[in-house]
Design an enzyme around this catalytic site. Sequence first.
Site, short mmCIF file in Angstrom:
data_model
loop_
_atom_site.label_atom_id
_atom_site.label_comp_id
_atom_site.label_asym_id
_atom_site.label_seq_id
_atom_site.Cartn_x
_atom_site.Cartn_y
_atom_site.Cartn_z
CG HIS A 42 -38.25 -41.55 -67.93
ND1 HIS A 42 -37.76 -42.76 -67.76
CD2 HIS A 42 -39.49 -41.40 -67.05
CE1 HIS A 42 -38.49 -43.18 -66.75
NE2 HIS A 42 -39.75 -42.66 -66.46
CD GLU A 83 -43.13 -41.58 -66.38
OE1 GLU A 83 -42.55 -42.24 -67.18
OE2 GLU A 83 -43.10 -41.53 -65.11
CG HIS A 87 -40.69 -39.93 -62.21
ND1 HIS A 87 -39.77 -39.53 -62.91
CD2 HIS A 87 -41.20 -41.09 -62.68
CE1 HIS A 87 -39.66 -40.37 -63.96
NE2 HIS A 87 -40.47 -41.46 -63.73
NE ARG A 93 -33.95 -49.12 -61.09
CZ ARG A 93 -33.43 -50.35 -61.90
NH1 ARG A 93 -32.33 -50.70 -61.78
NH2 ARG A 93 -34.37 -50.68 -62.72
#
Length: 311
Positions: A97, A115, A172, A192
């Site tokens: 991200h 996150e 991740h 992605r």
Amino acid sequence: MEQIIRLQPTFSHTIWGGTRLREDYGYKEPGDDIGECWGISAHPSGDDTVVGGAYDGCKLSALWAEHRELFGNVSGDRFPLLVKIIDAKADLSIQVHPDDAYAGVHENGSLGKTECWYVLDAPEGGTLVVGHNAQTKEELESMIRGGRWNDFIREIPVKKGDFIQIDPGTVHAIKGGVMVLETQQSSDITYRVYDYDRLQNGKPRQLHIEQSLDVIRVPAESPEKSVLHAAGGTAGTVTELIKCPFYTVLKAIVDGPLTIPGDPHFLNMSVYEGEGTVLGTPVKKGDHLILTAAAEEITFDGHFEAILSHI
Ligand code: ZN
């Protein structure tokens, strides 16, 4: 003023999702590909609805826009956090991200995404992908463009109760069999990197190689820096798991009466085990609530565990 806002989650169906959100958490969601339960969210991709009380039927985004007093009159153009439960029946794509600065410029003013994961369940030998093995930007580019995934991907073992912070730029993936409770900035921007050459409706899902190369941090942080083994914990306590510029996340283990101070703004609460009461209101596994600025003191009772978060 309402002290408790109870939310009806929204769900997303994905190629890697399963049935545990219905079977283990009791959500009345059909299908065998339920990937995510957005338990506390005002994001346009899944805006939760208030259940019961004075605001029954309102969207959380509307509550944020029109009743900011519930959130201690904090400023901000959107509800800042998003809490999900994720059921990875199969592996999630290898992803990364952006931070606020990159997302603001390249994603139409969106927030970036920091996150963190509380591991609700993991199989024997379960893993997560956290970080990568490239030591330089050149090596990163060569591994990704050359499809050298075995060299690139760094998997770490995890068990139930572990807690992992994923900063922007960290490669991740949640691997098959692992369930996590994710607390994140309210953003839906994912780049992605690799999707295991899987097909969805006969086609590969879109990859975002250029954006990924822009934002991936090299070298990655050591896994010891991002994984906290928070299993166990003491009954009758609320423990801080992380405090970062975007959120503070706490784990509550309620075992009989317990009182904590409220938050001057608001406190998110997701029950992942057991049942009991919060401010006299019954709660059970799978419930997601917001304790508002009106709750100056919060009393718990019963036997349950919950993840709490605030800004
Ligand atoms: Zn992510």
